[in-house]
Design an enzyme around this catalytic site. Structure first.
Site, mmCIF file in Angstrom:
data_model
loop_
_atom_site.group_PDB
_atom_site.id
_atom_site.type_symbol
_atom_site.label_atom_id
_atom_site.label_comp_id
_atom_site.label_asym_id
_atom_site.label_seq_id
_atom_site.Cartn_x
_atom_site.Cartn_y
_atom_site.Cartn_z
ATOM 1 N N GLN A 166 0.835 -1.197 0.000
ATOM 2 C CA GLN A 166 0.000 0.000 0.000
ATOM 3 C C GLN A 166 0.872 1.250 0.000
ATOM 4 O O GLN A 166 2.046 1.214 0.394
ATOM 5 C CB GLN A 166 -0.890 -0.005 1.246
ATOM 6 C CG GLN A 166 -1.791 -1.229 1.295
ATOM 7 C CD GLN A 166 -3.021 -0.990 2.130
ATOM 8 O OE1 GLN A 166 -2.923 -0.740 3.326
ATOM 9 N NE2 GLN A 166 -4.170 -1.036 1.489
ATOM 10 N N ALA A 167 0.242 2.379 -0.417
ATOM 11 C CA ALA A 167 0.980 3.636 -0.497
ATOM 12 C C ALA A 167 1.569 4.022 0.861
ATOM 13 O O ALA A 167 2.626 4.643 0.940
ATOM 14 C CB ALA A 167 0.059 4.743 -1.005
ATOM 15 N N CYS A 168 0.888 3.606 1.961
ATOM 16 C CA CYS A 168 1.346 3.952 3.304
ATOM 17 C C CYS A 168 2.522 3.088 3.756
ATOM 18 O O CYS A 168 3.033 3.255 4.857
ATOM 19 C CB CYS A 168 0.188 3.791 4.284
ATOM 20 S SG CYS A 168 -0.590 2.172 4.179
ATOM 21 N N GLY A 169 2.923 2.119 2.914
ATOM 22 C CA GLY A 169 4.053 1.262 3.262
ATOM 23 C C GLY A 169 3.625 -0.046 3.900
ATOM 24 O O GLY A 169 4.449 -0.932 4.113
#
Ligand SMILES: Cc1cc2nc3c(=O)[nH]c(=O)nc-3n(C[C@H](O)[C@H](O)[C@H](O)COP(=O)(O)O)c2cc1C
Length: 182
Positions: free
Chosen positions: A157-160
């Protein structure tokens, strides 16, 4: 026969990082023969500009209920009557909650409430937001009303973080819509 070609598709873009994928989604829907009109939440305009969607769809993008010029032309009720299919992609946790509970406090939620067209949503959010009991209940409520829930997928995910909550790829969304039963 596919259900995208020659159809009017209202694409509602919400304020998640996956909004960038919706630019490619407009292109893919167009390639599949659909007419695409984009509406954006205010938050979505923080991620991708309306100009990007205007250039890709060839139609001016609606971003507000309170647009006097737009209301004088194709007003929101007329816009709600236009689509054969409404697709919310990405669908944020916030907008899913609003749709589940019938809120209509912005353009996208009002259009979704005012239309009689079938509704499909492609959720995209952090895995914790997706797993939250509030989101789970909202999604089940929408499903029980016949809303098609496309994805989300699992992965990075973009949040890592890694988990469930990624928006499906544009090609996958078009394929799912195209194969949708009436
Ligand atoms: C950088 C950033 C990324 C975000 N990504 C998401 C996301 O992927 N999914 C989500 O549900 N909310 C996400 N949010 C939170 C939404 O933008 C926020 O809940 C907003 O109120 C959604 O408004 P909307 O549903 O009207 O578009 C993100 C916020 C920021 C600042």
């Amino acid at each position: 026969m596919g259900r995208v070609r020659d159809r009017n598709i209202l694409l509602c873009v919400c304020g998640g990082i996956a909004a960038y994928k919706s630019a490619a989604l407009v292109r893919r829907l167009g390639d599949a023969g659909a007419r695409v009109q984009v509406a954006m939440t205010e938050a979505a305009t923080r991620f991708v500009t309306p100009l990007t969607f205007q250039a890709l769809s060839g139609r001016s993008v609606r971003t507000s209920l309170w647009d006097e010029a737009a209301e004088a032309a194709m007003g929101h009720i007329e816009l709600a009557r236009w689509p054969d299919q409404v697709l919310v992609a990405p669908a944020t946790a916030n907008t899913l909650a609003k749709l589940a509970h019938g809120l209509a406090d912005d353009l996208v939620s009002t259009l979704c409430l005012a239309t009689s067209a079938p509704l499909a949503v492609a959720p995209a959010m952090n895995r914790q937001m997706w797993a939250h009991p509030a989101t789970r209940a909202n999604v089940e409520l929408l499903r029980s009303r016949g809303v098609r829930v496309l994805g989300p997928a699992a992965g990075g995910q973009a949040c890592g973080e890694v988990g469930e909550g990624r928006m499906l790829e544009p090609e996958e969304i078009v394929a799912e819509l195209d194969g949708a039963a009436d």
